[in-house]
Design an enzyme around this catalytic site. Sequence first.
Site, PDB file in Angstrom:
ATOM      1  N   GLN A 100     -22.592  10.176 -18.579  1.00  0.00           N
ATOM      2  CA  GLN A 100     -22.017   8.892 -19.015  1.00  0.00           C
ATOM      3  C   GLN A 100     -21.938   7.900 -17.849  1.00  0.00           C
ATOM      4  O   GLN A 100     -21.082   7.024 -17.836  1.00  0.00           O
ATOM      5  CB  GLN A 100     -20.615   9.119 -19.585  1.00  0.00           C
ATOM      6  CG  GLN A 100     -20.592   9.662 -20.997  1.00  0.00           C
ATOM      7  CD  GLN A 100     -21.122   8.648 -22.020  1.00  0.00           C
ATOM      8  OE1 GLN A 100     -21.110   7.451 -21.794  1.00  0.00           O
ATOM      9  NE2 GLN A 100     -21.578   9.158 -23.149  1.00  0.00           N
ATOM     10  N   SER A 101     -22.843   8.026 -16.884  1.00  0.00           N
ATOM     11  CA  SER A 101     -22.778   7.175 -15.691  1.00  0.00           C
ATOM     12  C   SER A 101     -22.925   5.684 -16.028  1.00  0.00           C
ATOM     13  O   SER A 101     -23.899   5.273 -16.672  1.00  0.00           O
ATOM     14  CB  SER A 101     -23.888   7.604 -14.732  1.00  0.00           C
ATOM     15  OG  SER A 101     -24.154   6.593 -13.804  1.00  0.00           O
ATOM     16  N   ASN A 102     -21.950   4.903 -15.562  1.00  0.00           N
ATOM     17  CA  ASN A 102     -22.049   3.442 -15.716  1.00  0.00           C
ATOM     18  C   ASN A 102     -23.157   2.902 -14.821  1.00  0.00           C
ATOM     19  O   ASN A 102     -23.843   1.949 -15.169  1.00  0.00           O
ATOM     20  CB  ASN A 102     -20.732   2.778 -15.304  1.00  0.00           C
ATOM     21  CG  ASN A 102     -19.591   3.235 -16.176  1.00  0.00           C
ATOM     22  OD1 ASN A 102     -19.631   3.056 -17.389  1.00  0.00           O
ATOM     23  ND2 ASN A 102     -18.575   3.848 -15.572  1.00  0.00           N
TER      24      ASN A 102
END
Length: 396
Positions: A100-102
Amino acid sequence: MKLINYKPPKWFFGHKLAQKFLHRQKVPTKFIKLLDQEDTQIQKLDYKIKNTKYEIYIKRDDQTHRDIHLQGNKLRKLEFLFAEALSQNAKHILTAGGLQSNHCRAVAAVSKLFNLDSHLFLRSNTNDPSKLNINGNLLINFLLDSKIYLIEKRAQYLSDIEYKMKILKDKIKQNLGEESYIIPIGGSNTIGLFGYIEQFNEMIDKQNIDEFISDIIVTSGSGGTMSGLAIANYMTGSKFKIHSFCVCDNSNYFYNHLEKEFQNLFGSDTGVDTRNFVNIIQCSRGLGYAKSTQDELNFLVDFFRQTNVLLDPVYTGKTMYSLVNLLNDEKPTSDYFNDPNAENFVSNLKGNRILFIHTGGQLGNFDVDKFSEFSLCKTKSNVFNCFGDNVFNIRP
Ligand SMILES: Cc1ncc(COP(=O)(O)O)c(C=O)c1O
């Protein structure tokens, strides 16, 4: 969008440190304007904390762009990193992070702006694509047609991930004859940190925060945002005290990261101790990276309802949760007892006017697994069945 010649702020080159020690080749010479406004707003927060002597302000770096897929602190780093990628004629951008890396989502979004292919190495619990939940940041990566490479959750950057990215880079060159550009996790290298040298300049030059702020609070995940702010604060005469709340690793890791970046720029003979640049709190990690407690999620919801500011569960939510607890003389997490900087946080504050940097990440709230345990989502007690003749449920 074009490449623009870049020169750091006057105070940067003017500082005696820069005049004597600066490795000029480490300073980026180009950038691209990705933010769609001159500066992000600073607002006074209307959030009731028990200890009313503190005023909290919030710098809206979650709103670096009006398009949701581009928002957050990473856009500032990518202004410099993409400038270098384009200068090197890269057609492919490779980077890495959590599922879920921004950061990875922002890289995918900016790649699309320039018609480049993005390749994302994502740490995952499963190596089986059919078991992936496609939501939040990951959904945006899918919509943008990024290529996703699943890697083990515990993969180390230098030994496992960078090694695999270099293999991909070589294969792209061999098979397509095209160049690739590798961005490290979080965009946290010496080039990327100039995004936050510039952000600091924006705050002192255009927003005059020295007139009303004593302390700055920022979240650390890979350390680049904090390093940019800490170096800029030091070079402008340490007007503020910077406090960095980490959400992974530990305080030593981030002190070392800052020192490494400082030495990349100025070498190791300056005699400057970067440990004094920033006060690093580690108790904000809580259960660990991207793991939340009920209390942290309840706080995030309560904070949203009181202020209309949506934080994110992985970074800013944990930081604000710890900050408010510490200001109220409460212990945010059990880690508190292993964290002397948390115990001394209040006495280490420079003053009582605190600026919280909202670094974004709200798409992390759309990771459905995250809120499934939040009580209202679990009980659904605010939902009423009014299908067909079922009218008795219609009531205030
Ligand atoms: C929303 C958000 N806030 C803060 C951070 C921390 O920034 P940095 O990686 O520069 O420490 C990140 C990324 O890691 C992020 O995505």
